[in-house]
Design a protein around this motif. Structure first.
Motif, PDB file in Angstrom:
ATOM      1  N   ASP A  42      27.007  30.926  44.731  1.00 44.19           N
ATOM      2  CA  ASP A  42      26.703  30.896  43.299  1.00 44.19           C
ATOM      3  C   ASP A  42      25.400  31.603  42.965  1.00 44.19           C
ATOM      4  O   ASP A  42      24.900  31.463  41.856  1.00 44.19           O
ATOM      5  N   GLU A  43      24.843  32.374  43.886  1.00 40.95           N
ATOM      6  CA  GLU A  43      23.579  33.045  43.630  1.00 40.95           C
ATOM      7  C   GLU A  43      23.751  34.089  42.533  1.00 40.95           C
ATOM      8  O   GLU A  43      24.681  34.893  42.555  1.00 40.95           O
ATOM      9  N   THR A  66      40.770  39.385  32.762  1.00 44.03           N
ATOM     10  CA  THR A  66      41.561  39.097  33.954  1.00 44.03           C
ATOM     11  C   THR A  66      41.355  37.648  34.393  1.00 44.03           C
ATOM     12  O   THR A  66      42.318  36.949  34.715  1.00 44.03           O
ATOM     13  N   ILE A  67      40.103  37.188  34.394  1.00 47.91           N
ATOM     14  CA  ILE A  67      39.805  35.809  34.783  1.00 47.91           C
ATOM     15  C   ILE A  67      40.487  34.830  33.831  1.00 47.91           C
ATOM     16  O   ILE A  67      41.126  33.859  34.261  1.00 47.91           O
ATOM     17  N   LEU A  68      40.387  35.093  32.535  1.00 46.46           N
ATOM     18  CA  LEU A  68      41.000  34.197  31.552  1.00 46.46           C
ATOM     19  C   LEU A  68      42.524  34.205  31.652  1.00 46.46           C
ATOM     20  O   LEU A  68      43.169  33.165  31.494  1.00 46.46           O
ATOM     21  N   GLU A  69      43.107  35.372  31.952  1.00 39.47           N
ATOM     22  CA  GLU A  69      44.559  35.443  32.140  1.00 39.47           C
ATOM     23  C   GLU A  69      44.977  34.637  33.364  1.00 39.47           C
ATOM     24  O   GLU A  69      45.968  33.904  33.331  1.00 39.47           O
ATOM     25  N   ARG A  70      44.218  34.749  34.450  1.00 40.81           N
ATOM     26  CA  ARG A  70      44.518  33.974  35.660  1.00 40.81           C
ATOM     27  C   ARG A  70      44.395  32.483  35.385  1.00 40.81           C
ATOM     28  O   ARG A  70      45.193  31.687  35.873  1.00 40.81           O
ATOM     29  N   LEU A  71      43.406  32.112  34.587  1.00 40.42           N
ATOM     30  CA  LEU A  71      43.230  30.712  34.219  1.00 40.42           C
ATOM     31  C   LEU A  71      44.433  30.228  33.413  1.00 40.42           C
ATOM     32  O   LEU A  71      44.975  29.155  33.689  1.00 40.42           O
ATOM     33  N   SER A  72      44.877  31.037  32.463  1.00 42.02           N
ATOM     34  CA  SER A  72      46.019  30.629  31.628  1.00 42.02           C
ATOM     35  C   SER A  72      47.312  30.527  32.437  1.00 42.02           C
ATOM     36  O   SER A  72      48.180  29.725  32.110  1.00 42.02           O
ATOM     37  N   ARG A  73      47.423  31.316  33.516  1.00 41.31           N
ATOM     38  CA  ARG A  73      48.604  31.241  34.396  1.00 41.31           C
ATOM     39  C   ARG A  73      48.430  30.177  35.479  1.00 41.31           C
ATOM     40  O   ARG A  73      49.266  30.047  36.354  1.00 41.31           O
ATOM     41  N   ARG A  74      47.298  29.454  35.416  1.00 41.26           N
ATOM     42  CA  ARG A  74      46.965  28.394  36.374  1.00 41.26           C
ATOM     43  C   ARG A  74      46.873  28.909  37.802  1.00 41.26           C
ATOM     44  O   ARG A  74      47.187  28.205  38.750  1.00 41.26           O
ATOM     45  N   GLU A  75      46.414  30.145  37.945  1.00 41.68           N
ATOM     46  CA  GLU A  75      46.171  30.723  39.265  1.00 41.68           C
ATOM     47  C   GLU A  75      44.782  30.354  39.768  1.00 41.68           C
ATOM     48  O   GLU A  75      44.462  30.612  40.928  1.00 41.68           O
ATOM     49  N   ALA A  92      37.167  29.508  37.323  1.00 39.24           N
ATOM     50  CA  ALA A  92      37.044  30.510  36.268  1.00 39.24           C
ATOM     51  C   ALA A  92      35.616  30.540  35.721  1.00 39.24           C
ATOM     52  O   ALA A  92      35.046  31.618  35.510  1.00 39.24           O
ATOM     53  N   ALA A  93      35.031  29.363  35.518  1.00 36.55           N
ATOM     54  CA  ALA A  93      33.661  29.303  35.009  1.00 36.55           C
ATOM     55  C   ALA A  93      32.696  29.968  35.988  1.00 36.55           C
ATOM     56  O   ALA A  93      31.814  30.733  35.588  1.00 36.55           O
ATOM     57  N   ARG A 130      30.467  33.238  35.285  1.00 36.63           N
ATOM     58  CA  ARG A 130      29.018  33.224  35.494  1.00 36.63           C
ATOM     59  C   ARG A 130      28.589  34.368  36.402  1.00 36.63           C
ATOM     60  O   ARG A 130      27.554  34.995  36.191  1.00 36.63           O
ATOM     61  N   SER A 131      29.392  34.649  37.429  1.00 39.41           N
ATOM     62  CA  SER A 131      29.024  35.718  38.364  1.00 39.41           C
ATOM     63  C   SER A 131      29.051  37.091  37.697  1.00 39.41           C
ATOM     64  O   SER A 131      28.418  38.028  38.155  1.00 39.41           O
ATOM     65  N   LEU A 132      29.803  37.178  36.594  1.00 35.53           N
ATOM     66  CA  LEU A 132      29.836  38.437  35.823  1.00 35.53           C
ATOM     67  C   LEU A 132      28.693  38.520  34.824  1.00 35.53           C
ATOM     68  O   LEU A 132      28.530  39.534  34.158  1.00 35.53           O
ATOM     69  N   GLY A 133      27.975  37.425  34.682  1.00 36.98           N
ATOM     70  CA  GLY A 133      26.923  37.393  33.672  1.00 36.98           C
ATOM     71  C   GLY A 133      27.484  37.022  32.320  1.00 36.98           C
ATOM     72  O   GLY A 133      26.912  37.306  31.293  1.00 36.98           O
TER      73      GLY A 133
END
Length: 143
Positions: free
Chosen positions: A97-98, A118-127, A133-134, A138-141
């Motif tokens: 988490d650095e 892409t992250i939000l789409e994966r979250l919505s597909r429960r992948e 996802a959070a 965060r890692s993307l800023g």
């Protein structure tokens, strides 16, 4: 039933240490403090990327097709994986988490926006879980 070792505390998110090893064959037990190793500190997403990378034999174009994401995004994820493993020149393995260093290259805003989608789409597909996802955002800023 053997389970994967977790490396962070589910309560406080501190680093966990392995304190006992046991041989099923002869019954020998070792007690002490053992680390999980560099691969044990990777997130599920990073391990999945590593598996895909190996399946594609390091060909980023094949990885791009397999993951369905842009080449710059693939390159950024592979670079982040290399840094997390401490394999970049002069790097030590980073905590999962650095935050990204101030002098680290930032993806362009278009790439970052595409990555967030892409992250939000994966979250919505429960992948991935909401926590995963959070952490990825965060890692993307992300906000």
């Amino acid at each position: 039933m053997a389970r994967d070792v977790i490396s962070t505390c589910p309560v406080c998110e501190g680093e966990l240490a392995i304190t006992r090893l046991h041989c099923r064959s002869c019954g020998t037990a070792l007690e002490g403090e053992f680390g999980v190793g560099r691969f044990g500190r990777l997130t599920k997403e990073q391990l999945s990327l590593l598996e895909s990378f190996l399946r594609s034999r390091g060909n980023l174009k094949d990885l791009e097709r397999e993951l369905g994401i842009s080449y710059p995004t693939v390159r950024g994820r592979v670079d982040a994986l290399v840094r997390a493993l401490g394999l970049a020149d002069g790097d030590e393995p980073q905590e999962v988490d650095e935050p990204m260093a101030a002098d680290a290259p930032n993806p362009s805003s278009d790439d970052a926006a595409a990555e967030r989608r892409t992250i939000l789409e994966r979250l919505s597909r429960r992948e991935m879980s909401a926590d995963e996802a959070a952490a990825a955002l965060r890692s993307l800023g992300g906000e």
